[in-house]
Design a protein around this motif. Structure first.
Motif, short mmCIF file in Angstrom:
data_model
loop_
_atom_site.label_atom_id
_atom_site.label_comp_id
_atom_site.label_asym_id
_atom_site.label_seq_id
_atom_site.Cartn_x
_atom_site.Cartn_y
_atom_site.Cartn_z
N VAL D 42 0.86 -1.17 0.00
CA VAL D 42 0.00 0.00 0.00
C VAL D 42 0.91 1.23 0.00
N VAL D 43 0.74 2.06 -1.02
CA VAL D 43 1.65 3.20 -1.19
C VAL D 43 0.93 4.54 -1.20
N ALA D 44 -0.37 4.52 -1.32
CA ALA D 44 -1.10 5.78 -1.41
C ALA D 44 -2.41 5.65 -0.64
N GLY D 45 -2.95 6.78 -0.18
CA GLY D 45 -4.20 6.71 0.55
C GLY D 45 -4.90 8.04 0.70
N ALA D 46 -6.23 7.94 0.81
CA ALA D 46 -7.05 9.06 1.28
C ALA D 46 -7.72 8.48 2.51
N LEU D 47 -7.01 8.55 3.61
CA LEU D 47 -7.31 7.69 4.75
C LEU D 47 -8.42 8.21 5.64
N SER D 48 -8.76 9.47 5.47
CA SER D 48 -9.80 10.01 6.34
C SER D 48 -10.35 11.28 5.73
N SER D 49 -11.59 11.58 6.07
CA SER D 49 -12.15 12.86 5.65
C SER D 49 -11.62 13.99 6.54
N ASP D 50 -11.02 13.64 7.64
CA ASP D 50 -10.37 14.63 8.49
C ASP D 50 -8.91 14.76 8.02
N PRO D 51 -8.52 15.95 7.50
CA PRO D 51 -7.20 16.07 6.86
C PRO D 51 -6.05 15.68 7.79
N GLN D 52 -6.14 16.07 9.07
CA GLN D 52 -5.02 15.74 9.96
C GLN D 52 -4.92 14.24 10.21
N VAL D 53 -6.07 13.61 10.44
CA VAL D 53 -6.06 12.15 10.62
C VAL D 53 -5.51 11.48 9.36
N ALA D 54 -5.92 11.98 8.21
CA ALA D 54 -5.45 11.40 6.95
C ALA D 54 -3.93 11.49 6.86
N ARG D 55 -3.41 12.65 7.17
CA ARG D 55 -1.96 12.90 7.07
C ARG D 55 -1.19 12.05 8.07
N GLU D 56 -1.64 12.06 9.29
CA GLU D 56 -0.91 11.31 10.32
C GLU D 56 -1.01 9.79 10.10
N SER D 57 -2.18 9.35 9.67
CA SER D 57 -2.32 7.92 9.39
C SER D 57 -1.39 7.50 8.25
N ALA D 58 -1.30 8.34 7.26
CA ALA D 58 -0.41 8.03 6.12
C ALA D 58 1.04 7.96 6.57
N ALA D 75 -7.82 10.72 -9.60
CA ALA D 75 -7.29 11.48 -10.73
C ALA D 75 -5.77 11.40 -10.77
N ALA D 76 -5.14 11.63 -9.63
CA ALA D 76 -3.68 11.67 -9.60
C ALA D 76 -3.05 10.31 -9.87
N GLU D 77 -3.62 9.29 -9.29
CA GLU D 77 -3.03 7.96 -9.47
C GLU D 77 -3.22 7.46 -10.90
N ALA D 78 -4.36 7.80 -11.48
CA ALA D 78 -4.60 7.38 -12.86
C ALA D 78 -3.60 8.05 -13.80
N ALA D 79 -3.18 9.25 -13.45
CA ALA D 79 -2.27 10.00 -14.31
C ALA D 79 -0.81 9.63 -14.09
N ASP D 80 -0.54 8.93 -13.00
CA ASP D 80 0.85 8.62 -12.62
C ASP D 80 1.26 7.29 -13.24
N THR D 81 2.35 7.26 -13.99
CA THR D 81 2.76 5.98 -14.59
C THR D 81 3.19 4.98 -13.53
N ASN D 82 3.56 5.48 -12.38
CA ASN D 82 3.82 4.59 -11.25
C ASN D 82 2.66 4.59 -10.25
N GLY D 83 1.49 4.86 -10.76
CA GLY D 83 0.31 4.92 -9.89
C GLY D 83 -0.12 3.55 -9.41
#
Lengths: 384, 384, 384, 384
Positions: D42-58, D75-83
C-alpha cells in the motif's frame, strides 16, 4: 489495536534473510512475520546454498538484492548506505552460529531461529559476542508471542495463581513417525543428522520451545530434569520422543513431554500451571483462549481482544475478539518488539529487549544437553 | 441395549454392604451401581462403626437387616437361607483385607473397593485365599466400565493402533489442595493417614485407577516406573502429587501424572495412546466420546451407542447415542459382569471374570510400593 | 449429595408400568429412573399388548405381577392392599390419555411419558380430571431434571441475565433420516403414524421437549410461533424437520429448530439464552457444564457438583464434580420429586409439584397444534 | 504451501486505500491482508475525511502519497505511470458506490468492503458499470477465504453430502448490546445511521456475511426468507437482531440468526449443513477445523494443512497442520486471488474471478431488502 510508535527511521526497515528459500517452510514464515505490521520489508537474501534456488527464490519474493553466500551478503550490506537494518537467520542449526557471527561482526542486528547453536560452548561464545557489542539479537521462540501466553505470564507474575506447584507441558507432533530422513525429506534429513542438528532430536526441535514457554510464563528457571529419550523409528540417530520430570526454582514440579511420533497430533503445544490459588491452561492449537481456574469457583475462559485482558496481551493483539489470530501473528509479535528496539537504538534510546535473546538461547542449549545426559545416565536428575 | 441373561436364581440377587453409611460418598455409589440393572437389591448392611449412624443409614436405605459389625453380619448372613448372595466392601483401605477375609471364609462373594489391601503382602494373602476357594471377587476400578474404554481396548487388541509407542495418562483433582485432613473432613482424614490408607496418598487413591486403566486398555503391564512424589500441602504424611515415567511391556513408554492438588481440576482422568498406525484419546469427564486418530487421516469421534461400536462397548451401553451415560453406569457395568458370574456359579457354570479382581488388585499394590520406592531413591527406575 | 427425606411409607414405593416391554427403549429408562435412588421398585406391569412379550418381559424384570391389559392391571392393583403406589405410562402417544384415565379413576398416581395426549381437547380433559382429584400426575420431560438446567433456571429467575432478549433452542437428531417406518422399525412406525402419534412428527416427539425446556428455564411462556415444517423423507405423513420463530412473554424472541433428519446428530438438545446483562449456554450431550457469559467479562464454566452451584442444582446432583451424571440421573430427578410428593400425600402433606405435570402437557399439545397450523398457513404467526 | 505464480509485473503491486485511517479497525486489516503474501504494498491513501487524521495515518503507514480526497486520489493515481494498480475501499457503506465509481471510471481495479452499496438500485448500477468495463472488482466477504470453508464447498459440490436438506447458519456478536451509537463510538454511529448504513443494521453488517457464506458453501441461492427483525436497544433506528427462516434452491431449508446483542458472543459465525448422506459443521472462531458427519459413521475432524484436504483448501493454506491461521490469513486469500487476476489481466490473460464480486454484492443487497420487507410485513415469505 496497539499503537506502534514509529521512531526513526521514518520508513519501513530493510531486512535480509539467510536460508529459507523455496521448499523451506520457515523462510516464508519469517518474511510474513517481519513484514506483517508494515514496519519492515525484506529486500535482500542469501536464500539457499544452491545458487539457482537462491536466485529463483529471490525473484519470487521480488528481492532487490540476491547473494550467493551469507559472507558476501554481510560484507555488501554493511558497506551499502541503504543496506539492511537487520538479518534473519533461517538456516539449519549448524549454521546459526557462523551466520550470526558474520552479521554481528558487520554491526547488523540479528534475528535467529532456534536453537541458538549446536552446542553449549558455541552458545556461550555468542552470548559473549552479543553482550560485548551494540547489535541486537532476537531468538524466535514464537509461541511466547501469543497474546494469551502473555496474559498467562502476567497472571503468574501478578500472583493470581499463588505459589506454583504443578506444571504440565507437552509438545507433540507426528510428522516424524515415519523415517522421512531416509526418504528424501529435506526438513527431516537435517533435523535427524547430529552434524547439522546437534545433540537432540525432538528435545531440541520442539522440546526447547516447550521449555522456553514454561520458563517464560512461570518466570522461573527449570532447575533439574530427569529424562527418558527414545528413538522409536528404527535407525534414527536422534531422539524422536522425550519424557522429562522437571523441578523448577521455587519448588514447583512437573512433566515435559515432547514427541514427534505421536500419531495424529499436529502441533499440540499445551501448557498447564497449577498454583495454591488458581490454575491456568493454554493450547497452542486454539491459541486465543486461556482457561483460568480459580480455587472453588467456575473456570473462566479468557479470550484475546477483550478489554479485560492485561496490557501485555492487549499490546500483542491486532483484532477484535472472535477474529482468530494465529501462528503468524504470534511470530510477528516477536518481530514487532525487536523492530521497536531497532528503531530505539537508531534514535539513541536503550533497547527494551522484550523478546527472547541469547540468554534464552543458551538456556535452551543447556536444556538439550542435560536432557540427553540424564537419559544416557538412566534417567538420573541433572541440574541446568 | 444389551440382553442380560437371567440365569438362576430367578430373582434379584441379595446384596449386603460393609461401610458406606451416611456421609460416605462411595456407599451410595455402590448401592446405585449394584441395583441399576434390576439384578440385585441391597438388603443388609453394617454401614458404620458408629452404631447410630449404622442404624439410621440402614433405615434410610430401607434395609431389611442392619448389623453392628461386619463379623456379625458375615456369620448371620451365611447362616440365613435367604442371606445375601454377595457383599460390598466400601470401608477405608485398612479394613478391605479383614472384611474380605471374613466374607470369603463365609463363602459369600465379594465386591471390594480399591486398593485391594494395605500392603503387597496382605494383597498376596488375599490372592491365595481367593484362588484357593469357590467365591468370586471383584475389585471396583469403575473406569474400566465405560463403553468408550472398552472400545479403546478392543481397538488396541485388534491391532488398529499398530505397535504401541507412547502412553500418556493423567488423573488430576484438586480436592486435597487444602489440608482438609486437619479440618475434620472424614474422607481426607483416613486417606492421608498411613495407618488406614497405606504407603501412598494420591498414588494409591487415584494413581492405581490410572495404572489399572492403562494396563486394561493396552493389555500390557507396566514394567518399570521412575517416580517423583510430593506432598505439596505442608505437614501432610502422604503424597498429594506424583509424576512417573513409565515403561510398558513391548517397548511403549509414557508418563503417568496423578495429583490431588491441581487447582480447578475435578476428576480429570485422561488417557492417550499412540501407536505406529493410529492414536487414541479419552477423557473421563466427557466419557461417551473416544477419539481415534489414524495416521494421515482426519481424527474420528467414536461415540457410545452407535452400531459401529464394537461388541464390548455395545454390551456396556444402555441408551441410544446422545443420551449421556456417566460414572454410575460405568460402575454398574462392573457389577453387571460380576453378578452375571454370581448367577453362572449358582447354576454350575464357570465364571467369566470380565471385571477386575485380586490380580489387578495385587498389581495396584505393587504399583504403589514401587512408585514410593522409586521416589524415595531419588527417582531411580523400579521394576514392577 | 442431597438428603431425601424418607416420609411414610417406610418402605420402597411400589410401581407398575404400562408399555415399555422388550424392544421399547423407554421402558427400561423409566424403570431405572424410578428405582435409581432406592425409593421405589417396579413390581407390576402390563408390558406389552403382545401377551408373550408382556410375560417374558415381566420375567426378565422379576416382576411380581404381570397383566394382559392395563384395564385389568388398574382394577387389580387398586383392589390389592399391597398394590402399586403409582403407575408409569410408557406407551405410544394415543394410549397416554386412556391409560392415564384408567389409573386416575382408580386413585393411582400417574407418571406419563410426553406428549400428554393426542389432541389439545384430550389434554384439556386430562387437566380437568387431574385438577378435580387427589391423584398426582407427572409428565416426563426429563431434560428439566439436569442439575445444570436447574441452575440455569435459578440464574434467570434471580435476574442474573437481566432482561431476556434472545433465545436459541435446538433439538436435532438423525435417526429418522431414512424411512424406518417402512422398514419395520417399531419406534419409527408409530411415531410417523398420525393415528398413534398425533398431529406432529418431530415437532411433537422432540419439539415439545425443546419448548418445555425453554419455558422451564426462562419461566416465560412462548406466546407465538411462526413455523415451517417439512417431511424431507418422501412419503412420510408427519414432519421430520421444523423451524420456528418464537416470541416469548416479556419481549424475548428466538428460534426453535427441531429435526430428526440432521445427519450425524445424535440427541443434540442445546439451549442458549441472552439477556441484557449475561448469556447462558447448555448442551444436553455434555450436560454437566453450564456456560455463563457475563457482559464484558470472561465466560464462566459452571459445573455440577460444586458448592458454588445453587440449591436446585445441588439437590439434583448425586456425585462429586467430575463424575459425569447423565440422562438416567436427570430422568431419575423427575421421579425423585414425584415420589417425594407421593410420600407427602400419603402422610397428609400437600404436594410440592416440582416436576412437569398436566399443565406443561397441555402447553405442549398447544405448541404442536399451533406449529402445525402456522406451517399449513404459510408460516403465519399463531398465538399459543 | 501454495505456489503463487508471479506473472507480470515482476514487482509488488501498488495499492491505494480510501478510508481506514486511525481508529478504523478494518483499514489495518485490509492493509495487512493485501500485503501478507508479499504481492503488494500500500503506497497511497485518502485515509480520512479529516485532513489531519489522513496525514498522520499516512505517515504511520509510511505511505508515499497521501490525498485529501478520493476524487483527487483517483485522478492523480490514474495519471501517474507509477500509480496504484488497485484501490481498497474501506469507508462507511454510503461511500462504497461513489468511491468505487470514481476509481472504476479511472480504470483502476477495486477491492470494496461489503455491503456493495446502500440500495439494490445503487448496486445494480455498479454491476452494469463493472460488467461493461475492463476493471476488476472484489467484494471482501473474507469468511469465504478460510481453507476449511473452501473444503466444505468442495465437499458439497462433490456430492459428499447427498441432497441438501437442512442449513443452520448463525452470526452472533454482542458489541452493540449497549447504545454505543449514542456514546460517541464511531463504528457504531455510522452503522446504526440509516443514511450511512442503509436499510439494515445487523442484517446488513453481519447477516450478509452469513448469507454469502451459506450460498458460497452450498452453491445454491437463498430463494426466499421469512424474517423477524428487532431493535432490542431502545431508540435504535436499525435492527440489532434478526431471525430468518430460509428456503434454498433445490429444496433445502434452514434458519439464519444474526444478532449484535447476544451477550458474551464475540464473532460467532457458525455454519451447519445436513444432507441425505452426511453433515458438515464449521465455526469461524475455531476456523481450522471442519467437522464431517457421514451417516452411520463417526464424525471426522478435518483440519487445514493436511494432505488429505482438497485442492481449494490446500491452495488457501500457508502453514503446516496445527499452526493456526486466522482471520487475516482468510482475508488475505481474497486478496491473493484478486491480485492474481490483476497480474493476469496485466499480462493479457482472462481473469479467473475466484473471489466475491459485484454479483455477490447485489445478492447481499437483495437479501437485506427482502429481510427488512418480510419483517415489516409480519414475517411474510419474500422471494430474493
Amino acid at each position: 489495536m496497539s499503537s506502534t510508535a514509529n521512531a526513526a527511521p521514518p520508513r519501513r526497515l530493510r531486512a535480509g534473510i539467510v536460508g529459507g528459500g523455496r521448499g523451506a517452510f520457515i523462510g516464508a514464515v519469517h518474511r510474513i512475520a517481519a513484514e506483517l505490521d508494515g514496519q519492515a520489508q525484506v529486500v535482500a537474501g542469501a536464500l539457499s546454498s544452491d545458487p539457482q534456488v537462491a536466485r529463483e527464490s529471490a525473484a519470487e519474493w521480488f528481492l532487490a538484492r540476491s547473494y550467493a553466500s551469507y559472507e558476501e551478503m554481510a560484507a555488501a550490506e554493511a558497506a551499502d548506505t541503504n543496506g539492511i537494518d537487520f538479518v534473519i537467520i533461517a538456516t539449519p542449526n549448524h549454521l546459526h552460529s557462523p551466520v550470526a557471527r558474520a552479521f554481528l561482526e558487520a554491526d547488523i542486528h540479528v534475528v535467529c531461529d532456534k536453537p541458538l547453536a549446536l552446542t553449549v560452548a558455541e552458545g556461550e561464545e555468542l552470548v559473549r559476542l552479543v553482550e560485548g557489542g551494540p547489535t541486537l539479537f532476537a531468538l524466535t521462540h514464537p509461541y511466547t508471542g501469543y497474546p494469551a501466553v502473555r496474559q498467562a505470564r502476567e497472571m503468574v507474575q501478578g500472583g493470581r495463581l499463588g505459589d506454583l506447584r504443578l506444571c504440565l507441558i507437552e509438545y507433540t507432533q507426528d510428522w516424524l513417525m515415519e523415517p522421512l530422513e531416509r526418504r528424501g525429506n529435506r526438513q527431516a534429513t537435517w533435523r535427524m543428522d547430529p552434524a547439522r542438528a546437534g545433540l537432540g532430536g525432538s528435545v531440541a526441535d520442539i522440546g526447547t520451545h516447550a521449555a522456553n514457554l514454561l520458563e517464560y510464563v512461570t518466570d522461573r528457571p527449570i532447575e533439574a530434569v530427569c529424562a527418558d529419550l527414545t528413538s522409536f523409528v528404527a535407525g534414527r540417530l536422534l531422539d524422536d520422543d522425550a519424557h522429562l520430570l522437571l523441578r523448577l526454582a521455587g519448588g514447583a514440579k512437573g512433566t515435559l513431554v515432547c514427541s514427534q511420533i505421536a500419531c495424529g497430533e499436529e502441533n499440540r503445544l499445551s501448557l498447564r500451571i497449577y498454583g495454591s490459588q488458581a490454575g491456568l491452561e493454554w493450547h497452542q492449537e486454539e491459541p486465543n483462549t486461556l482457561l483460568f481456574k480459580p480455587a472453588g469457583r467456575p473456570w473462566e475462559r479468557w479470550r484475546t481482544g477483550h478489554g479485560y485482558m492485561g496490557a501485555a496481551a492487549r499490546a500483542a493483539t491486532r483484532l477484535p475478539p472472535g477474529h482468530p489470530e494465529g501462528y503468524l501473528e504470534a511470530f510477528a509479535n516477536i518481530y514487532r518488539a525487536f523492530m521497536q528496539d531497532v528503531r530505539r537504538v537508531a534514535s539513541g534510546q536503550p533497547p527494551l529487549r522484550d523478546y527472547p535473546g541469547v540468554h534464552e538461547g543458551l538456556r535452551g542449549l543447556r536444556f538439550i544437553a542435560q536432557a540427553v545426559a540424564s537419559s544416557r545416565a538412566g534417567s538420573l536428575w541433572q541440574s541446568l
